[in-house]
Design an enzyme around this catalytic site. Structure first.
Site, PDB file in Angstrom:
ATOM      1  N   GLU A 326       0.885  -1.171   0.000  1.00  0.00           N
ATOM      2  CA  GLU A 326       0.000   0.000   0.000  1.00  0.00           C
ATOM      3  C   GLU A 326       0.918   1.214   0.000  1.00  0.00           C
ATOM      4  OE1 GLU A 326      -1.320   3.177   0.891  1.00  0.00           O
ATOM      5  OE2 GLU A 326      -1.914   2.510   2.885  1.00  0.00           O
ATOM      6  N   CYS A 360      -3.222   8.427   3.852  1.00  0.00           N
ATOM      7  CA  CYS A 360      -3.034   7.801   2.535  1.00  0.00           C
ATOM      8  C   CYS A 360      -4.275   7.887   1.665  1.00  0.00           C
ATOM      9  CB  CYS A 360      -2.579   6.353   2.693  1.00  0.00           C
ATOM     10  SG  CYS A 360      -3.686   5.332   3.675  1.00  0.00           S
TER      11      CYS A 360
END
Length: 621
Positions: A326, A360
């Site tokens: 990720e 994020c």
């Protein structure tokens, strides 16, 4: 004279008094149910455990302020190292980025120590792999109860190590972690239970199942922006899947992560399990290969930058270790024409400035139709200008508790780069109305604060609109058509998340389906992560693989297919004589197998019947 009439108290079967035997049976059954229910309640009850809060979060606590805060501040500031530092060893300086207070100086692990921690996790997992889902649920339930009961303490610990606000800690650390624990308790077993799969005609006499078995020792290398959640999320998933785990957190949050991991270890011990199941590694990147290239690590989850993610993925090829990456994003929020801007303004503000933009799945680009651009730009500027930077934890001399909307960033090292990107955008025609520079705390005169910033009329191809900022900077980009908005949204190297706002749900869905990303929220921001039944991850340069949901949990297991006879006493697989070794006739064996293929898979029934005749003839019967 009084006459007494005989009264018949015998009732027929259609009514009357209840048989005492039935009452006794009902009471007996109810008693058994209550006993069993009480026993199950005791078995499932959360186990209490205690871990003392660190003194650094107390209002009376104070410490040395670092003149130049940094991970290696101990090298140039007196009094930070132990009285007798170990020769040849590396240390990490932990400090509060909101105040520059020194928190601790931590001894970094050597490759040898990392290898030892992996070995300890490996040994502990052997017994843990045989635990029941009931045992694992009890650990999760105990952790959830502790987290809810101690949420303020946990939020303060996260604030002290990252500089975030208490509200940001509650939203990004506490709620998300409770949501994941709750999902594991209620749905984790369903995700990992053996799954029955369908059979085709040729396999009608078989039963086919998929089993999800523990991998062994897994690892997670996680970022600093959410120290509680980024540590607990991979740990609890690994434990529920029957694994042990070695966690490497960012050097920036080793102080808080040590305390959060200690809580899980205490919980395991209180529940009668080996605390060595969870190991914490503290090291600089150059020593991390002891983890990423270990033959005992069976899976790696990485959360961080694209540059480091590539290094981890490459190192993992040493033993073909699976990796989930990720790597961040440049999430767009597309505002379709005729959208009620004031209705969704608060969501947009939260999406941009949550956790000082260090998120994020934060909104990095706002795409608005040119007909509404001026209105949105004005509304956004007005609200952003009122945001108050600062820290949440009261310190001696504060007088009253500080009030802050946007906390500190993890470090001031990136400030020159952010200022350069903003100035470059302005030079290319963007309009800067708010912020754009660091903010100096009025009386602390320390802290890594960057003013909440608004940039309007940003060129979608400008570097600032193409790279992840991870900062409290709102970029507003105008578009002429929805088609152009989709092209702009898809026009970066990233593909993590997105939001679409609009008055008509079906129109929003049409746009959402065309976005190149892993997750989309309609008329909302980031809610796909609160539903832990959903997978989390992206595409393109945002990484690959998923954590969260059944997909993420199963990624931490070995997926094994098992096929067995449904009626073994009556029918099992046998090799027809015409196919048995040594093959007696090539022609006959070919006629048999081609007839079987046509019988099973031919398009029409006439062809199938002809094939069956051919098959029987080839079998010699």
């Amino acid at each position: 004279m009084t006459h007494y009439h005989e009264v018949d108290y015998d009732y027929d079967d259609e009514g009357g008094l209840i048989d005492p035997a039935w009452l006794l049976a009902i009471c007996f059954g109810l008693g058994i149910w209550l006993v069993i229910n009480r026993y199950q309640s005791l078995l499932n009850r959360a186990i209490f455990f205690r871990i003392p809060p660190p003194p650094q979060i107390k209002e009376t606590w104070t410490a040395q302020k670092l003149p130049e805060p940094g991970l290696e501040a101990h090298l140039n500031t007196d009094g930070l190292l132990p009285a007798i530092p170990l020769e040849g060893r590396k240390y990490i300086t932990a400090y509060d980025p909101a105040t520059a207070y020194h928190l601790d100086t931590v001894l970094a692990d050597t490759p040898t120590e990392i290898t030892k921690k992996i070995a300890d996790a490996y040994e502990a997992q052997k017994e843990w792999a045989n635990t029941s889902f009931h045992d694992r649920r009890r650990v999760m339930r105990s952790l959830k109860k502790w987290l809810v009961d101690n949420q303020e303490t946990c939020a303060k610990v996260a604030c002290r190590d990252t500089g975030k606000t208490m509200l940001d800690a509650a939203l990004g650390e506490i709620i998300t972690t409770c949501s994941k624990l709750d999902w594991l308790i209620n749905h984790g077993e369903r995700a990992l239970a053996p799954q029955k799969r369908y059979n085709n005609l040729i396999m009608f006499y078989k039963s086919s199942y998929v089993h999800y078995e523990p991998l062994g020792v897994v690892s997670a290398i996680v970022s600093w922006n959410y120290p509680l959640h980024n540590a607990w999320s991979p740990i609890i998933a690994a434990l529920f899947a029957g694994n042990s785990i070695v966690l490497k957190c960012s050097e920036h949050v080793i102080w808080s992560t040590t305390w959060f991991v200690k809580a899980i270890q205490e919980c395991l011990k209180a529940c009668g399990h080996d605390e060595q199941l969870v190991q914490l590694v503290c090291c600089y990147p150059e020593d991390a290969e002891a983890l990423t290239k270990s033959p005992f690590i069976r899976h790696i989850t990485f959360i961080g930058s694209e540059r480091v993610g590539r290094i981890v993925a490459q190192a993992a090829t040493e033993y073909l270790t699976p990796v989930t990456l990720e790597l961040g994003g440049k999430d767009p929020a597309i505002i379709l024409p005729s959208t009620d801007l004031e209705k969704h303004l608060s969501l947009l503000m939260r999406g941009v400035y949550q956790n000082a933009g260090q998120n994020c799945i934060g909104i990095e680009r706002i795409l608005v139709h040119e007909s509404q651009y001026e209105d949105l730009f004005h509304l956004f500027t007005e609200r952003a200008d009122k945001l108050r930077p600062g820290h949440s934890l009261k310190s001696p001399g504060d007088g009253v508790a500080p009030v802050a909307d946007v906390g500190a960033m993890i470090s001031g090292e990136r400030f020159p780069g952010l200022q350069h990107a903003i100035q470059e955008a302005v030079d290319q025609g963007a309009t800067l109305t708010v912020g754009g520079e660091p903010w100096l705390h009025p009386y602390l005169e320390r802290g890594s604060y960057f003013k909440p910033t608004v940039l309007g009329d940003v060129n979608p191809d400008a570097p600032i609109a193409q790279s992840e900022l991870f900062a409290p900077i709102g970029l507003i980009i105008k578009y002429e058509t929805v088609e152009q908005a989709i092209e702009i949204a898809n026009g970066t190297r990233y593909g993590l998340g997105a939001s679409v706002f609009g008055p008509v749900k079906d129109e929003c869905l049409k746009v959402a389906k065309r976005l190149q990303c892993g997750m989309v929220a309609i008329n909302d921001f980031g809610v796909f992560y609160l539903n832990q039944d959903l997978p989390f991850g992206g595409t393109k340069y945002s990484g690959y693989g998923r954590f969260g949901g059944p997909e993420g949990l199963r990624a931490l297991t070995n997926t094994k297919a098992i096929v067995y006879d449904r009626w073994g006493w009556a029918i099992q697989t046998t090799i027809p004589a015409v196919l048995d070794y040594p093959v007696r006739s090539v022609t006959q064996s070919w006629d048999f197998i081609s007839g079987l293929v046509a019988f099973l898979y031919a398009d029409g029934w006439r062809q199938r019947i002809d094939a069956l005749t051919k098959l029987i003839r080839a079998s010699g019967r």
